[in-house]
Design a protein around this motif. Sequence first.
Motif, PDB file in Angstrom:
ATOM      1  N   HIS A 135       4.183   9.721  13.761  1.00 57.42           N
ATOM      2  CA  HIS A 135       3.739   8.949  12.597  1.00 57.42           C
ATOM      3  C   HIS A 135       4.783   9.031  11.476  1.00 57.42           C
ATOM      4  O   HIS A 135       5.502  10.019  11.359  1.00 57.42           O
ATOM      5  CB  HIS A 135       2.399   9.533  12.125  1.00 57.42           C
ATOM      6  N   ILE A 136       4.881   7.977  10.676  1.00 54.60           N
ATOM      7  CA  ILE A 136       5.745   7.981   9.489  1.00 54.60           C
ATOM      8  C   ILE A 136       4.855   7.660   8.293  1.00 54.60           C
ATOM      9  O   ILE A 136       4.179   6.622   8.291  1.00 54.60           O
ATOM     10  CB  ILE A 136       6.886   6.932   9.585  1.00 54.60           C
TER      11      ILE A 136
ATOM     12  N   TYR B 247       7.859  -3.255   0.765  1.00 56.17           N
ATOM     13  CA  TYR B 247       7.840  -2.570  -0.534  1.00 56.17           C
ATOM     14  C   TYR B 247       9.049  -1.652  -0.634  1.00 56.17           C
ATOM     15  O   TYR B 247       9.476  -1.038   0.361  1.00 56.17           O
ATOM     16  CB  TYR B 247       6.546  -1.760  -0.694  1.00 56.17           C
TER      17      TYR B 247
ATOM     18  N   SER C 145      -8.843   3.592  13.052  1.00 52.42           N
ATOM     19  CA  SER C 145      -9.013   2.814  11.806  1.00 52.42           C
ATOM     20  C   SER C 145      -9.054   1.321  12.113  1.00 52.42           C
ATOM     21  O   SER C 145      -9.823   0.577  11.509  1.00 52.42           O
ATOM     22  CB  SER C 145      -7.857   3.083  10.836  1.00 52.42           C
TER      23      SER C 145
ATOM     24  N   PHE D   6      -1.131  -2.822  11.674  1.00 50.79           N
ATOM     25  CA  PHE D   6      -2.597  -2.855  11.766  1.00 50.79           C
ATOM     26  C   PHE D   6      -3.074  -4.264  12.081  1.00 50.79           C
ATOM     27  O   PHE D   6      -3.922  -4.480  12.938  1.00 50.79           O
ATOM     28  CB  PHE D   6      -3.215  -2.441  10.410  1.00 50.79           C
ATOM     29  N   ASN D   7      -2.559  -5.233  11.334  1.00 53.15           N
ATOM     30  CA  ASN D   7      -3.015  -6.611  11.481  1.00 53.15           C
ATOM     31  C   ASN D   7      -2.731  -7.153  12.885  1.00 53.15           C
ATOM     32  O   ASN D   7      -3.577  -7.831  13.472  1.00 53.15           O
ATOM     33  CB  ASN D   7      -2.354  -7.525  10.433  1.00 53.15           C
TER      34      ASN D   7
ATOM     35  N   ASP E  93       2.193  -6.800   4.007  1.00 55.74           N
ATOM     36  CA  ASP E  93       2.855  -5.516   3.749  1.00 55.74           C
ATOM     37  C   ASP E  93       3.420  -5.061   5.102  1.00 55.74           C
ATOM     38  O   ASP E  93       2.687  -4.562   5.964  1.00 55.74           O
ATOM     39  CB  ASP E  93       1.783  -4.563   3.207  1.00 55.74           C
TER      40      ASP E  93
ATOM     41  N   TRP F 129      -9.863   0.230  -3.167  1.00 52.30           N
ATOM     42  CA  TRP F 129     -10.265  -1.025  -3.820  1.00 52.30           C
ATOM     43  C   TRP F 129     -11.764  -1.138  -4.059  1.00 52.30           C
ATOM     44  O   TRP F 129     -12.230  -2.086  -4.671  1.00 52.30           O
ATOM     45  CB  TRP F 129      -9.760  -2.219  -2.980  1.00 52.30           C
TER      46      TRP F 129
ATOM     47  N   LEU G 134       3.015  -0.991   6.231  1.00 52.62           N
ATOM     48  CA  LEU G 134       1.682  -0.418   6.441  1.00 52.62           C
ATOM     49  C   LEU G 134       0.686  -1.388   7.066  1.00 52.62           C
ATOM     50  O   LEU G 134      -0.038  -1.037   7.989  1.00 52.62           O
ATOM     51  CB  LEU G 134       1.102   0.090   5.115  1.00 52.62           C
ATOM     52  N   GLY G 135       0.620  -2.596   6.523  1.00 56.29           N
ATOM     53  CA  GLY G 135      -0.432  -3.514   6.935  1.00 56.29           C
ATOM     54  C   GLY G 135      -0.164  -4.207   8.264  1.00 56.29           C
ATOM     55  O   GLY G 135      -1.048  -4.302   9.116  1.00 56.29           O
TER      56      GLY G 135
ATOM     57  N   ILE H  15      -8.950   3.453   4.792  1.00 56.50           N
ATOM     58  CA  ILE H  15      -7.973   2.440   4.375  1.00 56.50           C
ATOM     59  C   ILE H  15      -8.453   1.449   3.316  1.00 56.50           C
ATOM     60  O   ILE H  15      -7.637   0.731   2.751  1.00 56.50           O
ATOM     61  CB  ILE H  15      -7.408   1.654   5.596  1.00 56.50           C
ATOM     62  N   TRP H  16      -9.759   1.391   3.062  1.00 61.79           N
ATOM     63  CA  TRP H  16     -10.242   0.469   2.010  1.00 61.79           C
ATOM     64  C   TRP H  16     -10.703   1.193   0.750  1.00 61.79           C
ATOM     65  O   TRP H  16     -11.183   0.554  -0.199  1.00 61.79           O
ATOM     66  CB  TRP H  16     -11.371  -0.431   2.565  1.00 61.79           C
TER      67      TRP H  16
ATOM     68  N   LEU I 169     -10.314  -7.999  -3.774  1.00 60.08           N
ATOM     69  CA  LEU I 169      -8.973  -8.516  -3.459  1.00 60.08           C
ATOM     70  C   LEU I 169      -9.117  -9.854  -2.742  1.00 60.08           C
ATOM     71  O   LEU I 169     -10.036 -10.019  -1.938  1.00 60.08           O
ATOM     72  CB  LEU I 169      -8.264  -7.574  -2.470  1.00 60.08           C
TER      73      LEU I 169
ATOM     74  N   VAL J  77       0.643   3.525  -0.045  1.00 56.13           N
ATOM     75  CA  VAL J  77       0.136   2.146  -0.112  1.00 56.13           C
ATOM     76  C   VAL J  77       0.159   1.659  -1.567  1.00 56.13           C
ATOM     77  O   VAL J  77      -0.234   2.382  -2.478  1.00 56.13           O
ATOM     78  CB  VAL J  77      -1.281   2.041   0.509  1.00 56.13           C
ATOM     79  N   ALA J  78       0.660   0.443  -1.748  1.00 58.04           N
ATOM     80  CA  ALA J  78       0.677  -0.172  -3.080  1.00 58.04           C
ATOM     81  C   ALA J  78      -0.716  -0.710  -3.379  1.00 58.04           C
ATOM     82  O   ALA J  78      -1.321  -1.373  -2.543  1.00 58.04           O
ATOM     83  CB  ALA J  78       1.705  -1.299  -3.110  1.00 58.04           C
TER      84      ALA J  78
ATOM     85  N   HIS K 129      -2.896   4.626  13.978  1.00 58.49           N
ATOM     86  CA  HIS K 129      -4.232   5.204  14.048  1.00 58.49           C
ATOM     87  C   HIS K 129      -5.193   4.122  14.562  1.00 58.49           C
ATOM     88  O   HIS K 129      -5.746   3.354  13.777  1.00 58.49           O
ATOM     89  CB  HIS K 129      -4.578   5.616  12.615  1.00 58.49           C
TER      90      HIS K 129
END
Length: 274
Positions: free
Chosen positions: A267-268, A219, A54, A186-187, A179, A83, A182-183, A79-80, A153, A272-273, A51
């Motif tokens: 997409h899969i 994970y 995002s 994106f990163n 992660d 938290w 998921l992460g 996504i945030w 965090l 999210v932990a 995505h």
Amino acid sequence: MKQYHDLVQHVLENGNEKADRTGTGTKSVFGYQMRFDLNEGFPMVTTKKLHLKSIVYELLWFLKGDTNIKYLTENGVRIWNEWADEHGDLGPVYGHQWRNWNSDEIDQIKEVVETLKNNPDSRRMLVSAWNPSVLPDTSKSFSENVANGKAALPPCHAFFQFYVAEGKLSCQLYQRSADIFLGVPFNIASYALFTMMMAQVCGYEAGEFIHTFGDAHIYSNHYEQLELQLSRDVRPLPKMIINPDVKDIFNFTFEDFTLEDYNPHPHIKGVVAI
Ligand code: THF
């Protein structure tokens, strides 16, 4: 994005089974590095649909120095959410440390842009989101920490450094905790885009994005998703077109970015932990 598949394979084969803060369980390795030549295409994972919206809004949000999720949610980015406190605040996270380090009015992004333009051989072109004075107390909730002036965090992508050679700008990120399902996709896309934006405003070509990891983990509730993803064939990378008229790192808007020829597998989903 063979690099990403190699990382996944490496961790599935060699990872240590480790418990973690979120209680999910992981397979993890310590220390790993990937390199992406930004001239070979934009490094967006093609074996699942990402995505981009995002990713772009999150980066623009960091660059604004914003740490409240309101801007993200207004733009459909969730996504945030997990938290944030009841006011949408995350405390002094990434954007705050980038633009106003330790609340000392030190604008690390502005300073690194100046150095990149005036002294590109400098070995001091770093930006740190890691600030020990605002790390959360792990015995408290996210919102209690935010109420106490702490970050919800600690930053995962903790600090990054720029480097210029032969007219090309490269960026290396140290990510203390990653992660992988998921992460990390994106990163990678986020820092690749940031490197291209910095190159444009400082008058360089884009070079490489180098992604260095501390604890890189999968994970336990993402193993199946990653097995499926590894079974898919890697497709050609898309191309990112950035509006060439923008010459100030703080003036980019969502409409300045166009992704061409992105043709990913479906997409899969993954949980999210928290
Ligand atoms: N915590 C954990 N466990 N993983 C992370 O990647 C992570 N982050 C940030 C902070 N804490 C983290 C938040 N970043 C998604 C992606 C990035 C996140 C958080 C969640 C996510 O759920 N992605 C889905 C949906 C994408 C969408 O809705 O746009 C996906 O399928 O990619 C890492 O910096």
